[in-house]
Design a protein around this motif. Structure first.
Motif, short mmCIF file in Angstrom:
data_model
loop_
_atom_site.label_atom_id
_atom_site.label_comp_id
_atom_site.label_asym_id
_atom_site.label_seq_id
_atom_site.Cartn_x
_atom_site.Cartn_y
_atom_site.Cartn_z
N VAL A 1 0.81 -1.22 0.00
CA VAL A 1 0.00 0.00 0.00
C VAL A 1 0.84 1.27 0.00
O VAL A 1 0.29 2.36 -0.10
CB VAL A 1 -0.97 0.02 1.21
N THR A 2 2.13 1.18 0.09
CA THR A 2 2.97 2.38 0.14
C THR A 2 2.81 3.24 -1.12
O THR A 2 2.62 4.46 -1.00
CB THR A 2 4.44 1.99 0.36
N PRO A 3 2.84 2.68 -2.33
CA PRO A 3 2.62 3.54 -3.51
C PRO A 3 1.21 4.14 -3.52
O PRO A 3 1.03 5.29 -3.94
CB PRO A 3 2.81 2.59 -4.70
N VAL B 1 0.39 8.21 -3.70
CA VAL B 1 -0.47 8.82 -4.72
C VAL B 1 -1.61 9.59 -4.06
O VAL B 1 -1.95 10.70 -4.47
CB VAL B 1 -1.01 7.74 -5.68
N MET B 2 -2.21 9.04 -3.01
CA MET B 2 -3.31 9.71 -2.32
C MET B 2 -2.85 11.02 -1.67
O MET B 2 -3.57 12.03 -1.69
CB MET B 2 -3.94 8.80 -1.26
#
Length: 137
Positions: free
Chosen positions: A18-20, A24-25
């Protein structure tokens, strides 16, 4: 690529990284925060002109002072606590006043609380405490 035995086999990871997604968020959030104020004034509106004759009603402000000795003043007139409610009621009947409370820092809390009750009984809902700013701030 190395050949692994049965004991050395790697376990497959079935979790999503979930890091990318978080990166992006955060970028999108930053873009929306920066652009949102620019979108608010997108519609051009020609505002009407007002003449100098427009009357702006400013509510009367009553000043209540409480000394360290417990004396109560309403607009520089010394009053007893019993008559404060009736005098504030008279002001309320004339127009809806705002009350500014100037209480000495050494005034008894009980007297200040009784003044607040008198303001409430008179039906006045707009009041504020006035304080001096601290030095150096």
């Amino acid at each position: 690529m190395a050949i692994l035995g049965d004991a050395e086999q790697e376990d497959l990871v079935s979790e999503i990284n979930v890091t990318p997604l978080v990166d992006v968020m955060l970028v999108l959030l930053t873009v929306f925060i920066v652009t949102a104020p620019l979108l608010m004034n997108a519609v051009k509106v020609k505002l009407p002109k007002a003449s100098a004759e427009v009357a702006i009603t400013v509510p009367k402000t009553a000043h209540i002072s409480i000394t360290d000795a417990g004396d109560i003043f309403l607009d520089q007139q010394k009053l007893a606590l019993d008559t404060l409610t009736s005098n504030l009621g008279t002001l309320k009947a004339q127009q809806d006043p705002a009350v500014e409370i100037y209480a000495d820092e050494h005034a008894e809390y009980g007297i200040v609380a009784k003044v607040l009750v008198a303001i409430q009984r008179a039906g006045i809902s707009k009041f504020s405490f006035v304080m001096s700013p601290e030095a150096g701030k």
